[in-house]
Design a protein around this motif. Structure first.
Motif, short mmCIF file in Angstrom:
data_model
loop_
_atom_site.label_atom_id
_atom_site.label_comp_id
_atom_site.label_asym_id
_atom_site.label_seq_id
_atom_site.Cartn_x
_atom_site.Cartn_y
_atom_site.Cartn_z
N THR A 17 77.22 58.44 41.19
CA THR A 17 78.61 58.30 40.53
C THR A 17 77.64 58.19 38.96
O THR A 17 78.59 59.57 38.38
CB THR A 17 79.71 57.17 40.42
N MET A 18 77.27 57.58 38.27
CA MET A 18 76.94 58.28 36.95
C MET A 18 75.52 59.80 36.33
O MET A 18 76.21 59.69 35.49
CB MET A 18 75.94 56.59 36.44
N LEU A 19 75.29 60.23 37.88
CA LEU A 19 74.61 61.00 37.60
C LEU A 19 75.71 61.95 37.17
O LEU A 19 75.30 63.34 36.73
CB LEU A 19 73.50 61.08 38.54
N ALA A 20 76.66 61.46 38.08
CA ALA A 20 77.10 62.80 38.14
C ALA A 20 78.91 62.72 37.15
O ALA A 20 79.26 64.21 37.45
CB ALA A 20 77.78 63.15 39.65
N ASP A 21 78.94 61.41 36.61
CA ASP A 21 80.21 61.53 35.87
C ASP A 21 79.81 60.61 34.94
O ASP A 21 79.65 59.44 35.00
CB ASP A 21 80.82 60.29 36.64
N GLN A 22 79.76 61.00 33.41
CA GLN A 22 79.72 60.69 32.28
C GLN A 22 80.55 59.46 32.00
O GLN A 22 80.66 59.01 31.15
CB GLN A 22 79.94 61.41 31.43
N ARG A 23 81.75 59.26 32.68
CA ARG A 23 82.48 58.06 32.47
C ARG A 23 82.51 56.86 32.24
O ARG A 23 82.37 55.72 31.92
CB ARG A 23 84.25 58.16 33.52
N VAL A 24 80.92 56.66 33.17
CA VAL A 24 80.17 55.69 33.93
C VAL A 24 79.71 55.23 32.49
O VAL A 24 78.88 55.83 32.63
CB VAL A 24 79.99 54.89 35.14
N HIS A 25 80.16 54.51 31.40
CA HIS A 25 78.94 53.85 31.34
C HIS A 25 78.02 52.66 30.67
O HIS A 25 76.82 53.07 30.50
CB HIS A 25 79.21 53.56 29.66
N ALA A 26 77.59 52.04 31.70
CA ALA A 26 76.99 51.09 32.71
C ALA A 26 77.00 51.02 34.08
O ALA A 26 77.95 51.00 34.90
CB ALA A 26 76.91 50.27 31.76
N GLY A 27 75.80 50.96 34.98
CA GLY A 27 75.96 50.87 36.45
C GLY A 27 75.01 49.30 36.28
O GLY A 27 73.71 49.11 36.28
N LEU A 28 74.98 48.92 38.17
CA LEU A 28 74.41 47.48 38.46
C LEU A 28 74.69 48.03 39.95
O LEU A 28 75.53 48.03 40.44
CB LEU A 28 74.60 46.19 38.17
#
Length: 401
Positions: A262-273
Motif C-alpha cells: 500500500t505504501m509503495l502505491a499510495d503516498q497517503r500512508v506516511h508510516a507503516g508497521l
C-alpha cells in the motif's frame, strides 16, 4: 511448523488451531460434545475470555461500517455486485455508561470460525473489548491521526484488538477491515463470509487495494460524508474528526505485506508497521517513508524475501524481535489462547506450540508499547527513547542490525 513449511503455506488462524487439535486438544473436550454444547448455556465454572484493558487516558469507542467499493466488481457474488467489506472505526471517546461494550467478533463470525477449525470452545465465552459501541468521540480540539489495520490470511479484523484499542486510547482513530473471502466476516443482514481456499484475486496486492479503498473512506469521514452504505447514523463527533494528512498503517502476516505494498502505491500512508509479514511475492521497489518490522518467524535471516525488502527501505527503518516469539505472538492470540487452553485442558506445551515461549503478559506489553511509540514518532512527532535501542524495561526485545 518449520520455516520451510511456512514459506510454502501462509500461516492462518485456522491452520494453527487445527494443528493444536491434531496435537491432542480434542482429547480434552470431545469435539462433537463441544459442538452440541454451543447451543446450551455456558458451562458452569467457565468464564468469558478477557482482553487486557488499554493503558491510554481516553475511553474507547467503536462503530462498524458496511462499505461497498463501486469501482470493483465482485466476481464471486456475481454480475451487478461490487466489492463489499465490513470495517470498524475505533477512536478516543467520551464516557457513555449506558452503551454496551463491543464484542471481539460478532456472534455469527465467531461461531463460523470455531466451527471451521473444530475448536471446542463455547462461542458464548468470546471476549468483550474495552470499546463502547457508538460512544461519542472525545473532543480534543484537533483532528485525530489515523491508522489502518489489515489482518492476516484466514483471519478477521478483530485479530489485533489489543493494539487497536491501545492506539485509540492514546488518541488515534484506527480503521480495521475484513478482507472479504479471506476473513470470517458478518454483514448487517446476517450474511456470513468465510475464508475460501483463497481465490486468486485475494493476493497481498488485493489486500492492498482494499486498504487503499479504506483510505478513500477515511477521506470521506474527514470531509463529513458518511460512507456506510446502509446510511446508519455514526457516533456523535466522528464526521470531520479524522485527519487525512496524518495516516499510518499496520498489518499482521499477509496484512503486513499488504501494508508495504500500500505504501509503495499510495503516498497517503506516511508510516507503516509489519507484524511478521513474509513480504511475498518479493518486493523490489524502494520505499522512502518510515517502516518498522516486528519479526518473529519471518526473520531476515530465515526469509530471503524479508531480507530483500529490508534493503529497499530508504527512509527511517527498524527491525525488532522478541525472544520466544513466533508468528502469532504479536496479537490477541498471545493472551486468548492460554485462557482458552485452561478451559479446554490443554497442556503448557500445546499452548506454547501455538503462541511461543514469550510470556503472554510480556507479549501484551510489547504489542502495546512498540506500535504506539512508532506511530507517535512518525505521525505526531513525539520522540521517546523506546525505539532508540534495547530497553531495560523490555529486555526480551532485540534490535536486529
Amino acid at each position: 511448523m518449520t520455516i520451510t513449511s511456512v514459506t510454502k503455506t501462509d500461516l492462518t488462524r485456522r491452520h494453527m488451531l487445527a494443528a493444536a487439535l491434531a496435537a491432542g486438544v480434542g482429547a480434552a473436550v470431545p469435539i462433537g460434545a463441544a459442538r452440541q454444547a454451543w447451543a446450551a448455556p455456558t458451562a458452569s465454572g467457565s468464564s468469558r475470555l478477557m482482553l487486557p484493558r488499554p493503558t491510554g487516558p481516553h475511553p474507547v469507542g467503536t462503530v462498524p461500517l458496511h462499505l461497498v467499493d463501486t469501482s470493483r466488481p465482485d466476481p464471486v457474488a456475481g454480475p451487478g455486485h461490487h466489492r463489499e467489506l465490513m470495517a470498524g472505526v475505533w477512536y478516543p471517546a467520551r464516557e457513555a455508561d449506558d452503551l454496551p461494550r463491543a464484542p471481539w467478533m460478532t456472534e455469527g463470525a465467531l461461531r463460523a470460525l470455531l466451527a471451521d477449525v473444530g475448536f471446542p470452545l463455547d462461542p458464548a465465552l468470546g471476549p468483550l473489548t474495552a470499546a463502547q459501541l457508538g460512544a461519542p468521540v472525545h473532543q480534543a480540539g484537533h483532528r485525530l491521526p489515523v491508522i489502518v489495520y489489515s489482518h492476516g490470511s484466514g483471519s478477521h479484523r478483530g485479530d489485533h484488538t489489543i493494539m487497536v484499542q491501545e492506539l485509540a486510547s492514546h488518541g488515534y482513530a484506527v480503521v480495521t477491515v475484513d478482507h472479504t473471502y479471506d476473513a470470517f466476516s458478518e454483514f448487517p443482514d446476517g450474511r456470513l463470509t468465510v475464508p475460501a481456499e483463497v481465490p486468486p484475486f485475494l493476493r497481498p496486492r488485493d489486500f492492498a487495494t482494499d486498504i487503499r479503498f479504506v483510505l478513500d473512506v477515511v477521506e470521506d469521514l474527514a470531509a463529513g460524508r458518511n460512507p456506510d452504505v446502509d446510511g446508519k447514523p455514526l457516533p456523535r463527533g466522528l464526521l470531520g474528526a479524522l485527519d487525512p494528512q496524518r495516516i499510518g498503517a499496520f498489518g499482521w502476516s499477509k496484512g503486513g505485506t499488504a501494508t508495504a505494498l500500500t505504501m509503495l502505491a499510495d503516498q497517503r500512508v506516511h508510516a507503516g508497521l509489519s507484524l511478521d509479514g513474509p513480504m511475498q511475492p518479493t518486493i523490489t521497489a524502494d520505499l522512502n517513508r518510515p517502516f518498522m518490522m516486528m519479526t518473529a518467524s519471518f526473520t531476515r535471516a530465515a526469509m530471503p524475501d524479508v531480507a530483500e525488502f529490508w534493503t529497499h527501505l530508504r527512509g527511517w527503518r527498524l527491525d525488532i524481535q522478541a525472544d520466544g516469539a513466533i508468528h502469532p505472538s504479536y496479537g490477541d492470540n498471545a493472551t486468548l489462547i492460554p485462557q482458552a487452553g485452561k478451559i479446554l485442558g490443554m497442556t503448557d506445551q500445546q499452548i506454547q506450540d501455538m503462541i511461543g515461549t514469550l510470556d503472554p503478559a510480556r507479549a501484551v506489553r510489547i504489542q502495546q508499547a512498540y506500535p504506539l511509540a512508532f506511530f507517535d514518532l512518525h505521525l505526531r512527532h513525539r520522540r521517546g527513547h523506546l525505539l532508540d535501542g534495547p530497553s531495560a524495561a523490555f529486555p526480551e526485545v532485540k534490535f536486529i542490525p
